[in-house]
Design a protein around this motif. Structure first.
Motif, PDB file in Angstrom:
ATOM      1  N   THR A  31     -11.647  29.260 -27.019  1.00 40.24           N
ATOM      2  CA  THR A  31     -10.376  28.691 -27.656  1.00 40.24           C
ATOM      3  C   THR A  31      -9.135  29.752 -27.318  1.00 40.24           C
ATOM      4  N   ALA A  32      -7.799  29.038 -27.099  1.00 40.39           N
ATOM      5  CA  ALA A  32      -6.626  29.756 -26.707  1.00 40.39           C
ATOM      6  C   ALA A  32      -6.619  30.876 -27.534  1.00 40.39           C
ATOM      7  N   VAL A  33      -6.253  32.192 -26.959  1.00 41.74           N
ATOM      8  CA  VAL A  33      -5.699  33.199 -27.769  1.00 41.74           C
ATOM      9  C   VAL A  33      -4.537  33.903 -27.029  1.00 41.74           C
ATOM     10  N   LYS A  34      -3.888  34.742 -27.828  1.00 40.87           N
ATOM     11  CA  LYS A  34      -2.682  35.755 -27.093  1.00 40.87           C
ATOM     12  C   LYS A  34      -3.420  36.923 -26.119  1.00 40.87           C
ATOM     13  N   GLN A 131     -17.486  27.770 -38.392  1.00 41.66           N
ATOM     14  CA  GLN A 131     -18.310  26.660 -37.637  1.00 41.66           C
ATOM     15  C   GLN A 131     -19.773  26.521 -38.396  1.00 41.66           C
ATOM     16  N   SER A 132     -19.842  27.348 -39.486  1.00 40.92           N
ATOM     17  CA  SER A 132     -21.056  27.202 -40.214  1.00 40.92           C
ATOM     18  C   SER A 132     -20.716  26.300 -41.291  1.00 40.92           C
ATOM     19  N   ILE A 133     -19.707  25.879 -41.540  1.00 41.96           N
ATOM     20  CA  ILE A 133     -19.519  24.823 -42.719  1.00 41.96           C
ATOM     21  C   ILE A 133     -20.583  23.718 -42.569  1.00 41.96           C
ATOM     22  N   PRO A 134     -20.768  22.940 -41.394  1.00 48.08           N
ATOM     23  CA  PRO A 134     -21.670  21.789 -41.407  1.00 48.08           C
ATOM     24  C   PRO A 134     -23.281  22.236 -41.616  1.00 48.08           C
ATOM     25  N   MET A 135     -23.473  23.564 -41.252  1.00 51.51           N
ATOM     26  CA  MET A 135     -25.053  24.004 -41.472  1.00 51.51           C
ATOM     27  C   MET A 135     -25.351  24.189 -42.990  1.00 51.51           C
ATOM     28  N   ILE A 149     -12.180  31.695 -43.764  1.00 53.31           N
ATOM     29  CA  ILE A 149     -11.914  31.318 -42.368  1.00 53.31           C
ATOM     30  C   ILE A 149     -10.796  31.952 -41.679  1.00 53.31           C
ATOM     31  N   LEU A 150     -10.293  31.902 -40.488  1.00 53.96           N
ATOM     32  CA  LEU A 150      -9.279  32.645 -39.863  1.00 53.96           C
ATOM     33  C   LEU A 150      -7.989  31.502 -40.408  1.00 53.96           C
ATOM     34  N   ASP A 151      -6.962  32.101 -40.494  1.00 52.41           N
ATOM     35  CA  ASP A 151      -5.669  31.582 -40.852  1.00 52.41           C
ATOM     36  C   ASP A 151      -4.978  30.947 -39.766  1.00 52.41           C
ATOM     37  N   ARG A 152      -5.747  30.032 -38.968  1.00 57.14           N
ATOM     38  CA  ARG A 152      -4.982  29.393 -37.957  1.00 57.14           C
ATOM     39  C   ARG A 152      -5.244  27.766 -37.774  1.00 57.14           C
ATOM     40  N   GLN A 153      -4.477  27.001 -37.317  1.00 60.80           N
ATOM     41  CA  GLN A 153      -4.452  25.674 -37.504  1.00 60.80           C
ATOM     42  C   GLN A 153      -6.208  25.114 -37.054  1.00 60.80           C
ATOM     43  N   TYR A 154      -6.159  25.810 -35.762  1.00 66.34           N
ATOM     44  CA  TYR A 154      -7.550  25.249 -35.204  1.00 66.34           C
ATOM     45  C   TYR A 154      -8.652  25.160 -36.282  1.00 66.34           C
ATOM     46  N   SER A 155      -8.899  26.404 -36.989  1.00 66.55           N
ATOM     47  CA  SER A 155      -9.924  26.542 -37.871  1.00 66.55           C
ATOM     48  C   SER A 155      -9.574  25.540 -39.266  1.00 66.55           C
ATOM     49  N   ALA A 159     -12.252  22.407 -40.361  1.00 65.46           N
ATOM     50  CA  ALA A 159     -12.879  22.644 -41.691  1.00 65.46           C
ATOM     51  C   ALA A 159     -12.688  21.234 -42.214  1.00 65.46           C
ATOM     52  N   ALA A 160     -11.437  20.587 -42.030  1.00 62.66           N
ATOM     53  CA  ALA A 160     -11.151  19.181 -42.527  1.00 62.66           C
ATOM     54  C   ALA A 160     -11.933  18.059 -42.048  1.00 62.66           C
ATOM     55  N   GLY A 161     -12.119  18.319 -40.651  1.00 59.78           N
ATOM     56  CA  GLY A 161     -12.974  17.665 -39.948  1.00 59.78           C
ATOM     57  C   GLY A 161     -14.595  17.353 -40.437  1.00 59.78           C
ATOM     58  N   TYR A 162     -14.850  18.448 -40.864  1.00 59.00           N
ATOM     59  CA  TYR A 162     -16.059  18.636 -41.473  1.00 59.00           C
ATOM     60  C   TYR A 162     -16.253  17.907 -42.978  1.00 59.00           C
ATOM     61  N   GLY A 163     -15.051  17.532 -43.272  1.00 59.32           N
ATOM     62  CA  GLY A 163     -15.078  17.242 -45.081  1.00 59.32           C
ATOM     63  C   GLY A 163     -14.898  18.305 -45.972  1.00 59.32           C
ATOM     64  N   PHE A 164     -14.911  19.595 -45.626  1.00 66.08           N
ATOM     65  CA  PHE A 164     -14.845  20.647 -46.513  1.00 66.08           C
ATOM     66  C   PHE A 164     -13.699  20.472 -47.283  1.00 66.08           C
ATOM     67  N   PRO A 165     -13.348  20.675 -48.583  1.00 71.63           N
ATOM     68  CA  PRO A 165     -12.350  20.681 -49.589  1.00 71.63           C
ATOM     69  C   PRO A 165     -11.458  21.714 -49.305  1.00 71.63           C
ATOM     70  N   ALA A 166     -10.119  21.527 -48.950  1.00 73.66           N
ATOM     71  CA  ALA A 166      -9.183  22.627 -48.414  1.00 73.66           C
ATOM     72  C   ALA A 166      -8.822  23.577 -49.644  1.00 73.66           C
ATOM     73  N   THR A 167      -9.195  23.017 -50.880  1.00 71.41           N
ATOM     74  CA  THR A 167      -8.941  24.112 -52.168  1.00 71.41           C
ATOM     75  C   THR A 167      -9.879  25.160 -52.192  1.00 71.41           C
ATOM     76  N   GLN A 168     -11.063  25.153 -51.484  1.00 66.82           N
ATOM     77  CA  GLN A 168     -12.180  26.033 -51.475  1.00 66.82           C
ATOM     78  C   GLN A 168     -12.107  26.837 -50.106  1.00 66.82           C
ATOM     79  N   LEU A 169     -11.098  26.893 -49.533  1.00 70.74           N
ATOM     80  CA  LEU A 169     -10.981  27.675 -48.404  1.00 70.74           C
ATOM     81  C   LEU A 169     -10.189  28.962 -48.786  1.00 70.74           C
ATOM     82  N   LEU A 170     -10.692  30.076 -48.253  1.00 69.06           N
ATOM     83  CA  LEU A 170     -10.057  31.440 -48.051  1.00 69.06           C
ATOM     84  C   LEU A 170      -9.685  31.822 -46.760  1.00 69.06           C
TER      85      LEU A 170
END
Length: 247
Positions: A31-34, A131-135, A149-155, A159-170
């Protein structure tokens, strides 16, 4: 031309040395990085045919694999070329495995999840990445679960695409032991799941923090890599390999 597969602390270390040595190289991440090195940067996944074509197009004569220990798909792709192009695996240092009643090692996610369910743990803090969310979906769809997870929009989008609740993300990276203890006590899960990510992944801090809190911790073992890779763990060893050409 050298192809450096990075996106990690180790990748940055190797790039820094190649810059100082004045060696030409290509720096590749999934993925794109600086990237502020002197090498030519590109990003995007490469399958076996894509990597072969890329190496042929750019006259790559050496691959330095410094990607994450759990980037198994990429490791396997590189291994398929290792009999044609020499591969140096610049690998992070791993602590000796901890033995104790609260520390458990598993070969893979399925094995860890089976043991966690058999022991009837009903809440989990997962430090295994987005990436371990679906597993682990069979667990978090039934019981309270938090993912760091990393605090970046890609991550966040993944997570949203996997259907994981945003309120449970750190969000954030692994911290030192005291900060990990604070997090573990605040979340207070019945079990913690992480990966064998070495000293750079602060695995030792996670284990010590879990033990301090009296929380069982399950650790996914790092994958075994191709015996065709020439393994080094320190920049001095890498320099020696490059200077002697002993590949």
């Amino acid at each position: 031309m050298i192809l450096l597969l990075g996106g990690t602390t180790e990748g940055k270390q190797v790039a820094g040395y190649l810059d100082e040595a004045g060696l030409d190289y290509l720096y590749s991440t999934r993925t794109a990085v600086k990237f502020e090195g002197k090498g030519i940067y590109r990003y995007g996944s490469l399958d076996e045919e894509g990597l072969k074509a890329f190496c042929r197009l750019n006259s790559v004569s050496l691959i330095i694999n410094a990607c994450h220990p759990f980037a198994l798909a990429l490791h396997n792709t590189v291994a398929a070329l290792a009999d044609q192009i020499p591969v140096i695996r610049f690998e992070r240092v791993f602590p000796e495995r901890t033995i104790g009643p609260l520390v458990h090692y598993a070969d893979n996610f399925a094995g860890a999840l089976m043991r966690i369910k058999n022991l009837d743990y009903r809440s989990m803090l997962a430090l295994t990445g987005v990436q371990s969310i679906p597993m682990l979906s069979s667990f978090w769809q039934s019981y309270p679960c938090w993912f760091r997870i990393l605090d970046r929009q890609y991550s966040i989008d993944l997570a949203a695409g996997y259907g994981f609740p945003a309120t449970q993300l750190l969000f954030g990276l692994t911290q030192d032991m005291e900060e990990e203890i604070e997090l573990f006590r605040r979340i207070n899960p019945q079990v913690i799941l992480t990966k064998e990510s070495g000293f750079n992944g602060k695995l030792d801090a996670k284990i010590k923090a879990a033990l301090s809190c009296g929380i069982p911790i399950f650790i996914i073992k790092k994958p075994e890599l191709s015996p065709l890779f020439h393994r080094v763990h320190h920049i001095d060893d890498l320099i020696n390999q490059l200077k002697t050409g002993n590949l």
